[in-house]
Every structure is written in structure tokens, then in C-alpha cells.
Design a protein around this motif. Sequence first.
Motif, mmCIF file in Angstrom:
data_model
loop_
_atom_site.group_PDB
_atom_site.id
_atom_site.type_symbol
_atom_site.label_atom_id
_atom_site.label_comp_id
_atom_site.label_asym_id
_atom_site.label_seq_id
_atom_site.Cartn_x
_atom_site.Cartn_y
_atom_site.Cartn_z
ATOM 1 N N SER A 30 -127.036 -0.809 6.043
ATOM 2 C CA SER A 30 -126.952 -2.428 6.800
ATOM 3 C C SER A 30 -126.208 -2.065 7.996
ATOM 4 C CB SER A 30 -126.162 -3.417 6.417
ATOM 5 O OG SER A 30 -126.344 -3.872 4.780
ATOM 6 N N PHE A 31 -125.552 -1.796 9.038
ATOM 7 C CA PHE A 31 -124.746 -1.034 9.397
ATOM 8 C C PHE A 31 -125.331 -0.273 10.407
ATOM 9 C CE2 PHE A 31 -119.900 -1.067 7.632
ATOM 10 C CZ PHE A 31 -120.353 -2.916 7.759
ATOM 11 N N ALA A 32 -126.103 0.670 9.818
ATOM 12 C CA ALA A 32 -127.252 1.341 10.853
ATOM 13 C C ALA A 32 -128.314 0.279 11.299
ATOM 14 C CB ALA A 32 -128.170 2.333 9.493
ATOM 15 N N LEU A 33 -129.410 -0.290 10.067
ATOM 16 C CA LEU A 33 -129.758 -1.930 10.958
ATOM 17 C C LEU A 33 -129.775 -2.301 12.046
ATOM 18 C CD1 LEU A 33 -132.081 -2.725 7.703
ATOM 19 C CD2 LEU A 33 -132.713 -1.212 9.260
ATOM 20 N N PHE A 34 -128.766 -2.900 12.023
ATOM 21 C CA PHE A 34 -127.790 -3.910 12.676
ATOM 22 C C PHE A 34 -126.890 -3.137 13.133
ATOM 23 C CE2 PHE A 34 -127.567 -6.681 8.501
ATOM 24 C CZ PHE A 34 -129.069 -6.728 8.721
ATOM 25 N N ASP A 35 -126.115 -2.797 13.461
ATOM 26 C CA ASP A 35 -125.530 -1.968 14.451
ATOM 27 C C ASP A 35 -125.721 -0.278 15.047
ATOM 28 O OD1 ASP A 35 -123.340 -4.235 14.008
ATOM 29 O OD2 ASP A 35 -123.493 -2.807 12.499
ATOM 30 N N ASP A 36 -126.940 0.344 14.631
ATOM 31 C CA ASP A 36 -127.344 1.513 14.750
ATOM 32 C C ASP A 36 -125.782 1.989 14.808
ATOM 33 O OD1 ASP A 36 -128.793 3.377 15.643
ATOM 34 O OD2 ASP A 36 -127.978 3.307 17.969
ATOM 35 N N ASN A 37 -125.160 2.138 13.809
ATOM 36 C CA ASN A 37 -123.538 2.429 13.754
ATOM 37 C C ASN A 37 -123.615 2.748 11.930
ATOM 38 O OD1 ASN A 37 -121.197 4.218 14.402
ATOM 39 N ND2 ASN A 37 -119.774 1.980 14.599
ATOM 40 N N PRO A 38 -123.872 3.814 11.418
ATOM 41 C CA PRO A 38 -123.122 3.604 10.097
ATOM 42 C C PRO A 38 -122.003 3.746 10.085
ATOM 43 C CG PRO A 38 -124.642 5.533 10.231
ATOM 44 C CD PRO A 38 -125.068 4.494 11.385
ATOM 45 N N GLU A 39 -121.364 4.977 11.040
ATOM 46 C CA GLU A 39 -119.776 5.019 11.362
ATOM 47 C C GLU A 39 -118.785 3.765 10.151
ATOM 48 O OE1 GLU A 39 -118.026 7.783 10.660
ATOM 49 O OE2 GLU A 39 -119.376 9.693 10.999
ATOM 50 N N ARG A 40 -119.498 2.597 10.874
ATOM 51 C CA ARG A 40 -118.512 1.760 11.049
ATOM 52 C C ARG A 40 -117.885 1.346 9.876
ATOM 53 N NH1 ARG A 40 -120.748 -4.125 11.934
ATOM 54 N NH2 ARG A 40 -118.480 -4.458 11.273
ATOM 55 N N ILE A 41 -118.833 2.144 8.645
ATOM 56 C CA ILE A 41 -117.499 1.875 7.525
ATOM 57 C C ILE A 41 -116.862 2.145 7.223
ATOM 58 C CG2 ILE A 41 -118.614 3.866 6.239
ATOM 59 C CD1 ILE A 41 -119.665 3.279 3.292
ATOM 60 N N ASP A 91 -109.347 -0.652 9.458
ATOM 61 C CA ASP A 91 -108.588 -0.737 10.881
ATOM 62 C C ASP A 91 -109.277 -1.754 11.233
ATOM 63 O OD1 ASP A 91 -107.744 1.296 10.409
ATOM 64 O OD2 ASP A 91 -108.887 2.389 11.739
ATOM 65 N N GLU A 92 -109.870 -2.809 11.656
ATOM 66 C CA GLU A 92 -110.465 -4.065 12.415
ATOM 67 C C GLU A 92 -109.735 -5.334 11.484
ATOM 68 O OE1 GLU A 92 -111.729 -4.223 14.672
ATOM 69 O OE2 GLU A 92 -112.582 -2.157 14.808
ATOM 70 N N PHE A 93 -109.432 -5.345 10.207
ATOM 71 C CA PHE A 93 -108.877 -6.042 9.872
ATOM 72 C C PHE A 93 -107.498 -5.964 9.861
ATOM 73 C CE2 PHE A 93 -112.227 -6.477 7.124
ATOM 74 C CZ PHE A 93 -112.835 -7.654 6.953
ATOM 75 N N LYS A 94 -106.903 -4.763 9.913
ATOM 76 C CA LYS A 94 -104.793 -4.800 10.683
ATOM 77 C C LYS A 94 -105.458 -5.078 12.336
ATOM 78 C CE LYS A 94 -104.612 -1.311 7.220
ATOM 79 N NZ LYS A 94 -104.040 -0.089 7.185
ATOM 80 N N LYS A 95 -106.087 -5.308 12.982
ATOM 81 C CA LYS A 95 -106.032 -5.385 14.139
ATOM 82 C C LYS A 95 -105.337 -7.067 14.154
ATOM 83 C CE LYS A 95 -109.020 -2.276 16.376
ATOM 84 N NZ LYS A 95 -110.447 -2.377 17.137
ATOM 85 N N ILE A 96 -105.947 -8.338 13.029
ATOM 86 C CA ILE A 96 -105.515 -9.202 13.209
ATOM 87 C C ILE A 96 -104.111 -9.859 13.174
ATOM 88 C CG2 ILE A 96 -106.321 -11.393 12.271
ATOM 89 C CD1 ILE A 96 -108.548 -9.378 13.955
ATOM 90 N N THR A 97 -103.881 -10.765 14.091
ATOM 91 C CA THR A 97 -102.439 -11.092 14.397
ATOM 92 C C THR A 97 -102.341 -12.764 14.022
ATOM 93 O OG1 THR A 97 -102.632 -12.397 16.688
ATOM 94 C CG2 THR A 97 -101.807 -9.495 16.109
ATOM 95 N N PRO A 98 -101.695 -12.489 13.432
ATOM 96 C CA PRO A 98 -100.943 -14.217 14.065
ATOM 97 C C PRO A 98 -101.584 -15.653 14.098
ATOM 98 C CG PRO A 98 -99.271 -13.708 12.440
ATOM 99 C CD PRO A 98 -100.040 -11.977 13.239
ATOM 100 N N THR A 99 -101.499 -14.901 15.666
ATOM 101 C CA THR A 99 -102.138 -16.012 16.813
ATOM 102 C C THR A 99 -103.601 -15.678 16.318
ATOM 103 O OG1 THR A 99 -100.359 -14.754 18.315
ATOM 104 C CG2 THR A 99 -101.990 -15.836 19.280
ATOM 105 N N ILE A 100 -103.997 -15.578 16.184
ATOM 106 C CA ILE A 100 -105.840 -14.825 16.803
ATOM 107 C C ILE A 100 -105.877 -15.543 15.035
ATOM 108 C CG2 ILE A 100 -107.997 -13.690 15.689
ATOM 109 C CD1 ILE A 100 -106.563 -11.313 17.208
#
Length: 463
Positions: free
Chosen positions: A408-419, A424-433
Motif C-alpha cells: 500500500s505504501f509503495a502504491l500510494f506514497d512510493d515509500n514502503p519505508e513508511r512502515i 513516530d507519527e502518532f507520538k507527534k500528536i499533542t492534546p492541542t492537535i
Amino acid sequence: MKLTFHGLFFFVSALLMIGCGEKKEEKAETAQFKVPVEYYKLDNGLKVILSQDRTSPTAIVAVYYNIGFRIEPKNRTGFAHLFEHMMFQGSNNLGKMEFVKLVQQNGGVLNGSTRFDFTNYFEIVPSHKLETMLWAEADRMRGLDISQENLTNQQGVVKNEVKVNVLNQPYGGFPWLDMPQYANTNWYNAHNFYGDLEDLDAANLEDVTSFFNTYYAPNNAALAVVGDFEIAETKAWIEKYFGDIPSATIPPQPDISEPRQEEQKEFTKNDSLANKPAIALAYQMPERNSPEYYAMGLLDQILVQGDNSLLAQKLVKEKGYTSDVSGGINYLGNMFNYKGPMLWMYDLTYDKETSREEILSAIDEVMTGLKDSVDQQMIDRAIIKIRSQLYDDIGGTFGLGRADLLSSFALFDDNPERINTLEDEFKKITPTIVRKTVDEYLRDTNRTILTVNPLLADNEKTE
């Protein structure tokens, strides 16, 4: 289809630092995982992802085509799913259903599915049969046995599937098939993707041939190999079998965007086979990969995932209105394996003695107090839950969940390393966001409510 997994392949590390003398300082870092990913493209455009895992003597071959039912031809609803069936009807060197026999006789299992933004096929086999599976997938990518006999046969199969799973089933299509048609406004997101029977009948050989030549080309596909294999040897096989398949001209994708929803929508569906009322609520999702998108992933955990979720606590434990609240982002997969607009949704059945108004009132109690109750501790608990689910999704069924995300990440983002960066992306989320996301995406004017009216219960009551 929900995938459940066990996560054997993670490279887990913890760092222990000990000071000098009698003073000892321990510092434990959060366990990290890293999925091995090797990504490259063939000259014909085929995206290839290799992910080695020696924990089991098995290998997965997964081929994902960048065509789902979202952008199937107008007046041909259900065509992408119909074509999925055609892929098992014979190819250049394998006759009707011989692909299935080949996999099973070699000790493997296989399946395919059609989703919003892709159609996929996979085989799980003993690792020493990997070359055979690569050859077989390349064989049907190279050319199908497209005949009127095969088409007519599969039209009948798919129409019967629609009748069994939707038309003659209590709560058939609720809410996974129904809600997108009510909540969305763009035809590409709002049509009956299982297929209207008349549209399925209207499909012809010209449609099938054109669809195959356009979308089932290497430059519109991703091939993932996960499991126990030698990288250099597997690369040679992939080049040998897939390398000379010609690419195709892929048409530009139509506009699949959804306008901002400005008012609440409410609908009722009569169901002659249902004996209890049911209700589903859906909200338009934020743009994929935005901070708000990841915040909605956490809110999904907070609100509906697990017995400790806020809606389960209110509707099941406190009020006793229902025995279960189920829901999520993308009922036909997970929050990562789609590309276009999506709904966050949840649903439940309840007794006739409970009114729709009571259900909605209890839901509103939860939603009204949500923003004020969000703090870092709540977010941290949600991250633990989503991390656990992510480990399950990536690790089990011999790596099938891993193959799904990599493709899916290869097809949609050309970046399977996103896995390897999701946590880390979830850990960036703050109560404000999170609070900002609640304000914009969990407002009533972004909500669609679909209620099932159980006619069977009404009939039983009058008899």
C-alpha cells in the motif's frame, strides 16, 4: 477483512546505561522495531518490495494493482470486483482454476480482494516454492484468458455473491456498503461498489479487455515478497519473470475529492430481514497523512476500540443499550491501506425498547465532554493500544499484514519505508492537535446517521 497477527520478526532493542562506582543509572528506552525493507523498480515500472523474515520457512507473494472499486467505470458498478474473479479463470499457461490448484498442491493458501483503492492477490507457500509463485503471478499479469464463457460464468458468481451477502442477508451491506453511498457526494466514493445487478449484466468482453490492458500492467502494480528467501536469488527471479512484461499508459485519475460537509445527514434504511434496530454514525476523515489524520487514529482508539473505549463504557457498561460497539477507519481494511476520502464510522444494534433518541443522547454526552477530557495521559494510552494493534497487523499470518502495508505504501506514497515511521507519527500528536481535530472533524455537521428500521420485528409484533 480484518487481519490479526503475532509480530515475530521485530528487531527489539533496549538500552541499559550503568554509571561508574556505586551510583547506577538505568535508562530504558521504548522498544523499537524495524521492518527490513528493500525497495526498487523494474524498467517496466513494477514496484518491488522485499522484506526478509527467517522465523518461518514460508514466503508470501503479494501483487497489488492500483485500481479499486472507487474509480471503476461509471455504469459498470462492481466491475473491479468482477475483474478480480476473472483473474482466476486462466492465463497464458494456466487453465481455468489451475492457478488455485497450483498453489494448493504446493502446500500453500491464496486469496484476492477488491478494496477502495487497490485490488490484491497473494499466496503463502513453503519458501522453496517461491519461484513457482512468482512465475504464476507474472503469467497472469502477462495475459488472461478473456472469453465470453469465463465472463458469463463469473457474472453469475458475483451476482449470486451480492444476493447472498447483501440482498438476502439481515443487515446486508450495513454499514460498510451502505454508509459511503449516504455520507459521500462524489460518485466515485458514493456508488454501490459491490455492483448493481443490471451493471454486472451489462459488462462485455470489450470492457474486460480494456480494463486488463489499462490497469493490470506492471507500472500500475506493486509486488511484495515477505518471508524466508535469498534476496539476490529472488531479485533474479523477479527480473526473469516480470522484467519483460510491457508497461501501459495509465489514464489520469479522476477527481475523487469530497467537499467539506456542512450539515448533518440522516437516513433510514428499511430491512425486511432484520429483527432489531441498528444505527451507524460516520464522519468525514481528515486528509491522509496529515497531523489530524493521525489524531483521528488516536481518537478511534479512545472512542470505539476495546472495552475501555468511551463509547463502549457509555453505551454498553453504563446504559446497557447494546452489547457491542464496533467501528474504525476504513471498514474494508485499516487506516493505512487506502488513498482517497474515507469515513470514520461506528455502529451498533439495540433493542426495540430503546429509542433512537436515547442512543443519540448518550453518544452526544460522550462527544460533548470529549475535548475537555483529552490530555497527554489519554493520548499515551491510545498510542499503546494503536502500537499493539500495529504490531499485530504487521506480524501475523506469516507476514501478510506486513506485505499489505508495504504494498500500500509503495502504491500510494512510493515509500514502503513508511512502515517504520508510523509509531513516530502518532507520538507527534499533542492534546492541542487532538482538540483541533475534534472541533473540525467530530462536529455534528460533519456527521451522517444511518438507522436500520427492522421490518421483521414489526411483522413479528403484528402477528
